[in-house]
Write an enzyme that holds these catalytic residues in place. Structure first.
Site, PDB file in Angstrom:
ATOM      1  N   ARG A 165      -2.114  -9.975  12.546  1.00  0.00           N
ATOM      2  CA  ARG A 165      -2.218  -8.642  11.943  1.00  0.00           C
ATOM      3  C   ARG A 165      -3.121  -8.677  10.719  1.00  0.00           C
ATOM      4  O   ARG A 165      -3.936  -7.772  10.496  1.00  0.00           O
ATOM      5  CB  ARG A 165      -0.840  -8.106  11.571  1.00  0.00           C
ATOM      6  CG  ARG A 165       0.018  -7.701  12.761  1.00  0.00           C
ATOM      7  CD  ARG A 165       1.471  -7.530  12.360  1.00  0.00           C
ATOM      8  NE  ARG A 165       1.647  -6.539  11.319  1.00  0.00           N
ATOM      9  CZ  ARG A 165       2.714  -6.486  10.511  1.00  0.00           C
ATOM     10  NH1 ARG A 165       3.681  -7.393  10.624  1.00  0.00           N
ATOM     11  NH2 ARG A 165       2.813  -5.531   9.606  1.00  0.00           N
TER      12      ARG A 165
ATOM     13  N   ARG B 181      12.141  -5.694  11.911  1.00  0.00           N
ATOM     14  CA  ARG B 181      10.904  -5.595  12.668  1.00  0.00           C
ATOM     15  C   ARG B 181      10.519  -6.971  13.214  1.00  0.00           C
ATOM     16  O   ARG B 181      10.399  -7.942  12.466  1.00  0.00           O
ATOM     17  CB  ARG B 181       9.775  -5.068  11.781  1.00  0.00           C
ATOM     18  CG  ARG B 181       9.886  -3.588  11.476  1.00  0.00           C
ATOM     19  CD  ARG B 181       8.756  -3.128  10.573  1.00  0.00           C
ATOM     20  NE  ARG B 181       7.425  -3.490  11.093  1.00  0.00           N
ATOM     21  CZ  ARG B 181       6.297  -3.051  10.553  1.00  0.00           C
ATOM     22  NH1 ARG B 181       6.334  -2.227   9.510  1.00  0.00           N
ATOM     23  NH2 ARG B 181       5.141  -3.420  11.053  1.00  0.00           N
TER      24      ARG B 181
ATOM     25  N   ARG C  34      10.451  -9.815   4.216  1.00  0.00           N
ATOM     26  CA  ARG C  34      10.775  -8.446   4.643  1.00  0.00           C
ATOM     27  C   ARG C  34      11.385  -8.448   6.036  1.00  0.00           C
ATOM     28  O   ARG C  34      12.262  -7.627   6.349  1.00  0.00           O
ATOM     29  CB  ARG C  34       9.490  -7.588   4.629  1.00  0.00           C
ATOM     30  CG  ARG C  34       9.761  -6.101   4.792  1.00  0.00           C
ATOM     31  CD  ARG C  34       8.495  -5.297   4.596  1.00  0.00           C
ATOM     32  NE  ARG C  34       7.606  -5.363   5.752  1.00  0.00           N
ATOM     33  CZ  ARG C  34       6.441  -4.714   5.831  1.00  0.00           C
ATOM     34  NH1 ARG C  34       6.024  -3.987   4.807  1.00  0.00           N
ATOM     35  NH2 ARG C  34       5.680  -4.813   6.912  1.00  0.00           N
TER      36      ARG C  34
ATOM     37  N   ARG D 155     -11.397   3.956  10.186  1.00  0.00           N
ATOM     38  CA  ARG D 155     -11.350   2.565  10.637  1.00  0.00           C
ATOM     39  C   ARG D 155     -12.731   2.058  11.048  1.00  0.00           C
ATOM     40  O   ARG D 155     -12.917   0.868  11.236  1.00  0.00           O
ATOM     41  CB  ARG D 155     -10.398   2.434  11.840  1.00  0.00           C
ATOM     42  CG  ARG D 155      -8.949   2.733  11.522  1.00  0.00           C
ATOM     43  CD  ARG D 155      -8.314   1.633  10.710  1.00  0.00           C
ATOM     44  NE  ARG D 155      -6.877   1.819  10.542  1.00  0.00           N
ATOM     45  CZ  ARG D 155      -6.089   1.004   9.853  1.00  0.00           C
ATOM     46  NH1 ARG D 155      -6.601  -0.063   9.264  1.00  0.00           N
ATOM     47  NH2 ARG D 155      -4.803   1.247   9.739  1.00  0.00           N
TER      48      ARG D 155
ATOM     49  N   LYS E 179       0.823  -1.214   0.000  1.00  0.00           N
ATOM     50  CA  LYS E 179       0.000   0.000   0.000  1.00  0.00           C
ATOM     51  C   LYS E 179       0.857   1.263   0.000  1.00  0.00           C
ATOM     52  O   LYS E 179       0.579   2.219  -0.737  1.00  0.00           O
ATOM     53  CB  LYS E 179      -0.937  -0.022   1.213  1.00  0.00           C
ATOM     54  CG  LYS E 179      -1.794   1.206   1.407  1.00  0.00           C
ATOM     55  CD  LYS E 179      -2.847   0.970   2.465  1.00  0.00           C
ATOM     56  CE  LYS E 179      -2.224   0.609   3.810  1.00  0.00           C
ATOM     57  NZ  LYS E 179      -1.612   1.766   4.498  1.00  0.00           N
TER      58      LYS E 179
END
Length: 369
Positions: A325, A313, A307, A268, A193
């Protein structure tokens, strides 16, 4: 929404609201004039509907006449108003009430007062259906006001745009921005995104507003909104929607000349979507589409694990966290998908393939909005 010549206008004041204001003015003026028979004077061309409806509501005997001024004959400046068609009756000792459709700058009133200066009337009073206090530049007293409105161009109920619109029974306000493209961009973690937002921003000259970035900016710079948001966050409480909306409003205001916006991370919930819609409506614009990148869960998991090897992360390195998630994303966006689908504004786009291919698919949606 209506179009007159090259301009678009949105509904502003209903016929019922106008009728209520006219009724109130008629009663108020009748009470003030008592047993006198007033002379109501309309200013052509715009006030013909106001005068016609007003006198039908006026509960006592009255007289009616009209004057016409050059400002309604195409002069370039209202400073050049001159009397064209004047009064044909003796008004000595009479109570005269001017019935205007709208008062903005007050230049017309200056000429009206000049016309009646030598008429030896008992009293001269001004009544107007619409009044723009922000635009009014004169000191003449307005005795009766129906509805105060913002300083924006309106049509309908006798008011026109280049000859059109006088016959409308309600009032419409000019829609000042016709060509903005405003997108709500969604995509699950790993869908790309952020990358696509950058491409779309450049291609369509849009402003990318990331809620996360906006929060960080306001908190880092200790703005009033940032400090307010931090006060909730420090207590472990959710930041109220209105605080977020106020931050987004500030970002929109900073970029008032933008071709449009990409909203990333907001809304949201349905309530937030409604609030965002109202915000854009206040800017004479709207949300054109919610675009969601659609990618199979297994592809997302694979992308994020890859990634995680380079990003450092922790939430990109643990498959269970990644799946949680993704599940959380679907739980949140399912509500918004229904909300925007009901408005025919939801567009799912295949997010698998090269960056260029995905950009082409997104562009095809945007180009057809």
């Amino acid at each position: 929404m209506i179009k007159l010549h090259d301009k678009y206008f949105k509904p502003f004041i209903s016929a019922n609201k106008i009728d209520e204001a006219m009724q109130r003015l008629a009663i108020e003026i009748a009470e003030d004039t008592g047993d006198e028979i007033p002379v109501f004077v309309g200013i052509l061309n715009g006030s013909f509907m106001v005068v016609s409806d007003f006198v039908k509501k006026y509960p006592k005997p009255c007289e009616v006449t009209f004057i016409k001024l050059a400002s309604y004959e195409g002069v370039k400046s209202t400073e050049d108003i001159q009397r064209l068609i004047g009064l044909t009756q003796d008004l000595t000792g009479r109570t005269v009430i001017i019935l205007e459709d709208i008062i903005d700058s007050g230049n017309t009133l200056a000429e009206v007062h000049r016309i009646f200066k030598n008429e030896r009337v008992k009293s001269l009073k001004i009544a107007t259906l619409f009044y723009k206090p922000e635009a009014y530049k004169k000191d003449f007293k307005l005795h009766y006001v129906g509805i105060e409105i913002p300083n924006k161009f309106i049509v309908g109920y006798g008011l026109d745009y280049d000859g059109l619109g006088r016959n409308l029974p309600e009032v419409y306000q000019i829609k000042e921005t016709q060509h903005m493209t405003n997108l709500v961009l969604f995509g699950p973690p790993g869908a790309g995104k952020g990358t696509q937002a950058e491409f779309l921003k450049e291609k369509y000259n849009l402003v990318h507003i990331s809620t996360g970035d906006v929060f960080r900016y306001n908190i880092k710079n200790k703005t009033a909104l940032g400090m307010l948001a931090k006060s909730y966050m420090d207590k472990g409480e959710l930041v109220p929607d209105q605080v977020t909306i106020d931050m987004l409003n500030a970002e929109v205001e900073k970029n008032a000349d933008a071709n449009g916006f990409i909203f990333d991370g907001f809304p949201r919930t349905n309530a937030q979507a409604e609030a965002l819609g109202k915000l854009m409506d206040s800017k004479d614009s709207q949300i054109n589409a919610m675009i969601a990148l659609e990618v199979d869960d297994e592809v997302l998991v694979k992308r994020l694990l890859e990634r995680g090897k380079t990003s450092g992360r922790a939430d990109d390195a643990d498959e269970s966290i990644i799946r949680n998630r993704i599940a959380e994303y679907y739980n949140k966006t399912a509500i918004l998908k229904d909300y925007y689908s009901a408005q025919d504004k939801y567009f799912g786009v295949d997010g698998v393939g090269s960056i260029e291919d995905i950009t082409v698919r997104l562009s095809a949606v945007i180009d057809n909005l």
